[in-house]
Enzyme design. Structure first.
Site, PDB file in Angstrom:
ATOM      1  N   SER A 159      44.703  42.849  37.063  1.00 23.72           N
ATOM      2  CA  SER A 159      43.740  43.497  36.169  1.00 23.72           C
ATOM      3  C   SER A 159      42.349  43.040  36.579  1.00 23.72           C
ATOM      4  CB  SER A 159      44.008  43.053  34.730  1.00 23.72           C
ATOM      5  OG  SER A 159      42.912  43.382  33.900  1.00 23.72           O
ATOM      6  N   TYR A 172      44.362  35.249  28.863  1.00 27.55           N
ATOM      7  CA  TYR A 172      44.979  36.390  29.566  1.00 27.55           C
ATOM      8  C   TYR A 172      44.323  36.555  30.941  1.00 27.55           C
ATOM      9  CZ  TYR A 172      46.039  41.343  30.587  1.00 27.55           C
ATOM     10  OH  TYR A 172      46.430  42.526  31.185  1.00 27.55           O
TER      11      TYR A 172
END
Ligand SMILES: NC(=O)c1ccc[n+]([C@@H]2O[C@H](COP(=O)([O-])OP(=O)(O)OC[C@H]3O[C@@H](n4cnc5c(N)ncnc54)[C@H](OP(=O)(O)O)[C@@H]3O)[C@@H](O)[C@H]2O)c1
Length: 271
Positions: A159, A172
């Site tokens: 990501s 995260y």
């Protein structure tokens, strides 16, 4: 750069050039993942599809999607990403039961609660376990199997959150930074083996994973995309034999610039 490009024409190469299009086995780890299902649907035609997920009896909708996409057959297997001990045997059993893995889409993951993870170490470790540790646990035996076949592609989901980790979701983000490094290194290690790894770096995806965040009042980040847009880009990159894909593509130069932003500015970004 894709590892199989310079190697002896392998099963994976021949597949991509249409000589063997639509044969082989596609495994989706995270069989209910919105992005994973959308990507698998674009690559399922003519392939045997294995949906690996928790609660494998509850995959009717995903199975129907694969059948509608032209899958030769659809199978469901139990898979818990956090049960790392089970992964080598699970992957060996998939190869035994369904033959060589042509495409392995590794699409499981959790966003977690960023605020809670700042103070609750158990929660932070849960995010790290699923989004980093378990990814290594799945991709390592997958790479062993693909090397032995001398063919096949792992599709991994990093990501932009991991490209430069932001204050707003640093737990995260840190797992994605770790995963990105691991997958990049694994792609290089597979170079010349006949097997390969395609690393996808989506930005903010409006969908299941971010629904709770958006329901809490957080608006989508600039250049947000949908799972279908991610899947289109990933399937296209796979067919072109690419090693990396940013979704949307504009995020690549944008994050190159963001890496250079002074820390004092970076830490003030709202999200
Ligand atoms: N959505 C985004 O904004 C975004 C952006 C960039 C990258 N990504 C990455 O893209 C990948 C796919 O995300 P997505 O948007 O498709 O998310 P999603 O729709 O929420 O799907 C995630 C899947 O992971 C599965 N999962 C979580 N923990 C698991 C475990 N312990 N064992 C087995 N399965 C587990 C969930 O299974 P259950 O159905 O059993 O809960 C769920 O189906 C993830 O790696 C994510 O980090 C997402």
């Amino acid at each position: 750069m894709r590892s199989d490009r310079d190697a002896t024409p392998s099963h994976a190469c021949r597949m991509r050039h249409g000589i063997l299009d639509g044969v082989g086995t596609l495994v989706l780890f995270g069989g209910r993942s919105e992005i994973g299902v959308a990507t698998a649907a674009r690559l399922a035609a003519g392939r045997h599809v294995v949906l690996a997920a928790r609660r494998p009896d509850d995959l009717a909708a995903e199975s129907t999607t694969m059948t509608a996409a032209g899958a030769a057959s659809v199978h469901r297997v139990a898979f818990d990403a956090d049960d790392v001990e089970s992964h080598p045997e699970l992957i060996a059993s998939i190869v035994r039961d369904h033959g060589p893995i042509d495409i392995a889409i590794v699409a499981f993951g959790i966003l977690g609660d960023a605020r809670r993870a700042e103070t609750d170490a158990t929660h932070a470790l849960q995010i790290a376990h699923t989004d980093y540790y378990a990814q290594i646990s799945v991709m390592t035996p997958l790479a062993v199997a693909l090397r032995a076949q001398r063919s096949g592609t792992i599709i991994a989901f990093s990501s932009v959150a991991g490209v430069r980790v932001r204050r707003a979701n640093y737990v995260y983000g840190s797992t994605k930074a770790g995963l990105d490094g691991f997958a990049s290194g694994l792609a290089d290690a597979l170079h010349g083996s006949g097997a390969s790894l395609l690393l996808a770096r989506p930005g903010f995806v409006i969908g299941e994973m971010t629904r709770e965040l958006m329901d809490s009042g957080v608006s989508p980040a600039p250049f947000a995309v949908t799972a279908d847009q991610v899947a289109d880009a990933v399937a296209k990159a796979y067919r072109k034999g690419r090693g990396e894909v940013w979704i949307p593509g504009v995020l690549r130069p944008m994050f190159f610039g963001m890496r250079l932003l002074p820390r004092a500015l970076w830490r003030r970004l709202p999200r």
